[in-house]
Scaffold this active site. Structure first.
Site, PDB file in Angstrom:
ATOM      1  N   ARG A   1       0.935  -1.163  -0.013  1.00  0.00           N
ATOM      2  CA  ARG A   1       0.131  -0.172   0.003  1.00  0.00           C
ATOM      3  C   ARG A   1       0.986   1.211  -0.079  1.00  0.00           C
ATOM      4  O   ARG A   1       1.737   1.283   0.673  1.00  0.00           O
ATOM      5  CB  ARG A   1      -1.056   0.024   1.216  1.00  0.00           C
ATOM      6  CG  ARG A   1      -2.281  -0.774   1.180  1.00  0.00           C
ATOM      7  CD  ARG A   1      -2.973  -0.160   0.056  1.00  0.00           C
ATOM      8  NE  ARG A   1      -4.271  -1.068   0.003  1.00  0.00           N
ATOM      9  CZ  ARG A   1      -4.392  -1.895  -1.080  1.00  0.00           C
ATOM     10  NH1 ARG A   1      -3.604  -2.236  -1.786  1.00  0.00           N
ATOM     11  NH2 ARG A   1      -5.612  -2.611  -0.982  1.00  0.00           N
TER      12      ARG A   1
ATOM     13  N   GLU B   1      -2.656   7.833  -6.177  1.00  0.00           N
ATOM     14  CA  GLU B   1      -2.833   7.241  -7.349  1.00  0.00           C
ATOM     15  C   GLU B   1      -3.873   7.828  -8.142  1.00  0.00           C
ATOM     16  O   GLU B   1      -5.083   7.852  -7.784  1.00  0.00           O
ATOM     17  CB  GLU B   1      -3.105   5.587  -6.931  1.00  0.00           C
ATOM     18  CG  GLU B   1      -1.908   4.954  -6.271  1.00  0.00           C
ATOM     19  CD  GLU B   1      -2.169   3.194  -6.034  1.00  0.00           C
ATOM     20  OE1 GLU B   1      -3.115   2.804  -6.500  1.00  0.00           O
ATOM     21  OE2 GLU B   1      -1.264   2.564  -5.738  1.00  0.00           O
TER      22      GLU B   1
ATOM     23  N   HIS C   1       0.109  -0.091 -10.037  1.00  0.00           N
ATOM     24  CA  HIS C   1      -0.521  -0.802  -9.221  1.00  0.00           C
ATOM     25  C   HIS C   1      -1.224  -2.116  -9.915  1.00  0.00           C
ATOM     26  O   HIS C   1      -2.255  -2.507 -10.077  1.00  0.00           O
ATOM     27  CB  HIS C   1      -1.900  -0.164  -8.778  1.00  0.00           C
ATOM     28  CG  HIS C   1      -2.315  -0.594  -7.320  1.00  0.00           C
ATOM     29  ND1 HIS C   1      -2.839   0.213  -6.461  1.00  0.00           N
ATOM     30  CD2 HIS C   1      -2.614  -1.841  -6.833  1.00  0.00           C
ATOM     31  CE1 HIS C   1      -3.322  -0.524  -5.561  1.00  0.00           C
ATOM     32  NE2 HIS C   1      -3.082  -1.701  -5.802  1.00  0.00           N
TER      33      HIS C   1
END
Length: 322
Positions: free
Chosen positions: A236, A265, A283
């Site tokens: 994370r 993000e 990601h």
């Protein structure tokens, strides 16, 4: 057990298999993605359950507005930081996730990034595509005999450890929920963080983003690491302080980093993304065909099992049902 789930809203993109399994078991499904908060305030209270990935934020406001109708929030994936779990509990709404479905994919990406860091694979590939033949610019090193620190020895961290032991890496680890005997059974030496910092050649994090892990790797902890340490984050954003890491890279203390997740993000801190010693991916931890199919089928199966009286993957059952 509460009343059964009859109507499910799918609020984020998910494989068709999820829809098919729910419908085959007599559950009405509405697929409506990329909704605004105002739209969700209308649609959520019309359903018994909602399935999300990471894009849709299930806030306290949405949960309060849906109380009395919404029974369950299903997260097709592991992390639930986009769901206000305490607010769900307060409104007697269950939160369910699929922690095992993408573990293998995330572990494989972590291993790929570690090996890529050791041999400068993305940089060498970009150099070749630019028409260069710069062999001397990309001298690497073997991971064999190096020390890998795994922070968080759950499903993903443990799978990373097992795979990289096959490459001859020594694995040390930290996890307050794991006993020394459990770690030793996986050939991992369990240590404190203060013992880990000066020993690790590579540090990979596999912990949730909570108060205790935010900025876990920062200016102070990086200073305690050996010169040449490499940092990997496929967990994370926010566990590694991005600004502090760039400073360590620029100072020549840290030797490289690989990030798949970011504090924001899409990421806005270009100094990290553009750094020549950093490998950055968008990601991709769960972005395999295999993982996508597993999370889709698993969250649907869990809801079907809920209707049959079995609760799987529920994170707040005690708070809701007591």
């Amino acid at each position: 057990m509460s009343a059964p789930i009859n109507k499910v809203l799918i609020a984020d993109d998910i494989e068709q298999e999820c829809v098919d399994i729910l419908k085959q078991n007599g559950i009405e499904v509405t697929v409506k993605t990329k909704q605004t908060k105002d739209e969700l305030l209308v649609t959520l209270p019309q359903h018994d359950a909602v399935i999300v990935r990471s894009a849709t934020k299930i806030t306290a406001e949405l949960l309060a507005a849906s109380a009395g109708k919404l029974k369950l929030v299903g997260r097709a994936g592991t992390g639930v930081d986009n769901i206000d779990v305490p607010a769900a509990s307060a409104n007697k709404i269950l939160v369910m996730n699929t922690p095992q479905a993408n573990s293998r994919s995330a572990a494989e990406l972590t291993c790929t990034l570690i090996l890529s860091l050791s041999r400068h694979v993305p940089q060498a590939a970009a150099s070749m595509k630019a028409g260069k033949w710069a062999r001397k610019d990309f001298m690497g090193e073997e991971v064999y005999g190096r020390t890998l620190a795994v922070l968080g020895l759950g499903r993903i961290g443990s799978e990373v450890a097992v795979r990289l032991q096959a490459f001859g890496m020594k694995v040390i680890g930290f996890d307050p929920m794991v006993t020394k005997e459990q770690a030793e059974a996986k050939n991992i030496e369990l240590l404190s963080l203060e013992q880990i910092w000066p020993q690790a050649d590579y540090i990979t994090v596999h912990v949730p983003l909570i108060k205790q892990t935010e900025n876990l790797i920062n200016k102070e902890t990086l200073a305690k690491c050996k010169k040449g340490v490499r940092i990997i984050n496929v967990a994370r954003g926010g566990i590694v302080n991005e600004v502090d890491l760039v400073e360590s890279l620029n100072a020549g203390h840290a030797k490289g980093a690989a990030f798949d997740v970011f504090e924001q993000e899409p990421p806005t801190f270009r100094e990290l993304i553009d750094h020549p010693l950093v490998i950055a991916t968008p990601h991709l931890g769960a972005s395999t065909i295999d993982a996508q199919l597993r999370v889709a089928s698993e969250i649907a199966d869990n809801i079907v099992q809920y209707n049959k009286g079995t609760m799987l993957g529920v994170l707040n059952a005690r708070e809701v049902l007591n």
